[in-house]
Design a protein around this motif. Structure first.
Motif, short mmCIF file in Angstrom:
data_model
loop_
_atom_site.label_atom_id
_atom_site.label_comp_id
_atom_site.label_asym_id
_atom_site.label_seq_id
_atom_site.Cartn_x
_atom_site.Cartn_y
_atom_site.Cartn_z
N UNK A 27 55.30 -22.16 -45.19
CA UNK A 27 55.20 -21.20 -46.74
C UNK A 27 56.08 -20.02 -45.73
N UNK A 28 55.21 -19.67 -45.16
CA UNK A 28 54.91 -17.86 -44.93
C UNK A 28 55.45 -17.38 -43.57
N UNK A 29 56.12 -18.05 -42.90
CA UNK A 29 56.62 -18.14 -41.71
C UNK A 29 57.98 -17.67 -41.84
N UNK A 30 58.44 -19.17 -43.40
CA UNK A 30 59.69 -18.71 -43.69
C UNK A 30 60.09 -18.31 -44.58
N UNK A 31 58.96 -17.48 -45.02
CA UNK A 31 59.77 -16.48 -46.23
C UNK A 31 59.22 -15.09 -46.50
N UNK A 32 59.65 -15.00 -45.23
CA UNK A 32 59.73 -13.55 -45.24
C UNK A 32 61.63 -12.88 -45.72
N UNK A 33 61.35 -11.75 -46.65
CA UNK A 33 62.85 -11.43 -46.93
C UNK A 33 64.06 -12.04 -45.62
N UNK A 34 65.14 -11.65 -46.08
CA UNK A 34 65.74 -11.68 -45.69
C UNK A 34 66.66 -13.24 -43.91
N UNK A 35 64.79 -14.30 -44.30
CA UNK A 35 64.66 -15.24 -43.13
C UNK A 35 65.47 -16.36 -44.18
N UNK A 36 66.55 -15.93 -45.03
CA UNK A 36 67.43 -17.03 -45.27
C UNK A 36 68.82 -17.36 -45.56
N UNK A 37 69.44 -15.98 -44.64
CA UNK A 37 71.13 -16.11 -44.19
C UNK A 37 71.66 -17.09 -44.84
N UNK A 38 73.21 -17.09 -45.65
CA UNK A 38 73.38 -17.96 -46.00
C UNK A 38 75.25 -18.00 -46.32
N UNK A 39 76.27 -18.73 -46.59
CA UNK A 39 76.91 -18.74 -47.46
C UNK A 39 77.94 -19.79 -46.53
N UNK A 40 79.35 -18.75 -45.93
CA UNK A 40 80.04 -17.73 -46.81
C UNK A 40 80.03 -17.85 -47.91
N UNK A 41 80.21 -18.73 -48.51
CA UNK A 41 80.77 -19.10 -50.30
C UNK A 41 80.11 -20.95 -50.68
N UNK A 101 55.77 -41.10 -34.70
CA UNK A 101 55.65 -41.00 -34.10
C UNK A 101 56.99 -41.95 -34.55
N UNK A 102 57.69 -42.10 -35.65
CA UNK A 102 58.64 -42.20 -36.09
C UNK A 102 59.33 -41.38 -37.01
N UNK A 103 60.13 -41.66 -37.53
CA UNK A 103 61.03 -41.39 -38.09
C UNK A 103 60.84 -41.28 -39.69
N UNK A 104 60.57 -39.45 -40.78
CA UNK A 104 59.79 -40.27 -42.04
C UNK A 104 61.04 -40.76 -43.20
N UNK A 105 59.69 -41.88 -43.92
CA UNK A 105 60.61 -42.47 -44.82
C UNK A 105 61.29 -41.39 -45.69
N UNK A 106 60.51 -40.84 -46.38
CA UNK A 106 60.79 -40.12 -47.60
C UNK A 106 61.05 -38.27 -47.06
N UNK A 107 61.21 -37.30 -47.21
CA UNK A 107 61.68 -36.28 -47.27
C UNK A 107 60.29 -35.46 -46.69
N UNK A 108 60.18 -34.99 -45.76
CA UNK A 108 58.51 -34.01 -45.58
C UNK A 108 59.12 -32.23 -46.16
N UNK A 109 58.63 -31.40 -47.27
CA UNK A 109 59.56 -30.56 -47.67
C UNK A 109 58.26 -29.79 -47.25
N UNK A 110 58.71 -27.87 -47.55
CA UNK A 110 58.12 -26.38 -48.04
C UNK A 110 59.03 -25.89 -48.37
N UNK A 111 58.69 -24.89 -49.17
CA UNK A 111 59.89 -24.42 -50.16
C UNK A 111 60.00 -23.35 -50.16
N UNK A 112 60.82 -22.59 -49.91
CA UNK A 112 61.43 -20.89 -49.18
C UNK A 112 61.43 -20.08 -50.38
#
Length: 291
Positions: free
Chosen positions: A180-194, A100-111
């Motif tokens: 982690x599993x929901x966002x961890x599939x191969x190709x689930x992190x397209x990035x760039x272009x540089x 109910x309020x913005x976080x004061x510290x990062x809410x994180x997960x690893x990919x």
């Protein structure tokens, strides 16, 4: 400076500098080495983290190639951690679900780093996933080891920035109750272009971010809307874990994901094309394929 990781038509992986004129011209590592008269390392990471950019005068370089001559790869491959933030945009009401309020510290997960793919690669998704979503985000690349950094010195650890799309299987996310599993599939992190080095970006917290699906604008925001700014993110994370050169921090996504829109907006379908563009950093464009 903009540095792209590329694969040549012969399949050789190397890197190239992108013209500062904004015309899309590129010069390969071998060409830069020859024209600038500077011995360059073989790996993009060594070029960036070894401050070789300071040794190359871009005005002496001829940018004879176009990006279409190469396959563009993820800018950073030598990464130990991809740290992603949730609930970090003031225009993304999902943080209400967090507390109910913005976080004061990062809410994180690893990919996992195996989720990374290039700026024009297909997003390949198993047919078992029924709710595939996009999340356009600003990625920060750490350039030197940092631990217990103050907010005042935190940006000194940054090497540069690029665009990332934190693709998410929402149905898997809802089952697991974590990301982690929901966002961890191969190709689930397209990035760039540089990778765009930090000296080119006066304020990374003032960049327009746009995501389109089949040409329709879905996300139209700005990094001005980050709840936790980049210096605060690095400060907070470095109190928990040592950040190392090549680590990627994906800073969160604004409103406009399918999850945050009304029910008439469909999740990604086979053949959909997703584009994420961030001002001054470029654009990635990826086709969705289900298999």
């Amino acid at each position: 400076m903009k540095i792209a990781r590329i694969s040549t038509k012969g399949g050789r992986e190397t890197y190239a500098l992108v013209s500062p004129e904004g015309d899309g011209g590129m010069a390969t590592r071998d060409e830069v080495e020859r024209q600038a008269g500077v011995k360059l390392p073989a790996a993009l990471e060594d070029f960036v983290f070894g401050d070789y950019a300071q040794k190359v005068t871009t005005g002496k370089i001829s940018y004879a190639h176009k990006p279409g001559e190469f396959r563009l790869l993820p800018p950073i491959r030598r990464t130990f951690k991809i740290i992603c933030l949730a609930f970090n945009y003031s225009d993304q009401a999902s943080w209400v679900r967090f507390g109910k309020s913005p976080p004061k510290d990062p809410v994180i997960y690893l990919k996992p780093r195996t989720s990374l793919c290039g700026p024009a690669d297909d997003i390949a998704c198993p047919k078992s996933v029924t709710q595939l979503d996009y999340e356009g985000e600003l990625a920060v690349v750490i350039g030197k080891e940092c631990r217990n950094m103050s907010e005042e010195t935190a940006l000194g650890c940054v090497a540069g920035y690029f665009v990332i799309n934190d693709i998410s299987a929402r149905d898997v996310q809802f089952i697991d109750k974590q990301y982690t599993r929901a966002k961890g599939f191969d190709t689930f992190g397209p990035c760039g272009p540089w990778l765009t080095t930090k000296d080119e970006i006066a304020d990374p917290c003032d960049l327009r971010l746009t995501t389109r699906v089949n040409g329709e604008v879905r996300q139209d925001s700005s990094t001005k809307n980050l709840v936790l700014k980049i210096d605060r993110i690095i400060h907070s994370l470095s109190k928990v874990m040592t950040l190392e050169p090549g680590d990627i921090i994906s800073t969160g996504t604004p409103s406009g994901t399918v999850l945050s829109l009304s029910s008439h907006v469909k999740y990604l379908q086979h053949g959909d094309v997703v584009e994420v563009e961030i001002e001054k950093l470029g654009r990635i464009k990826n086709r969705v394929t289900f298999y």
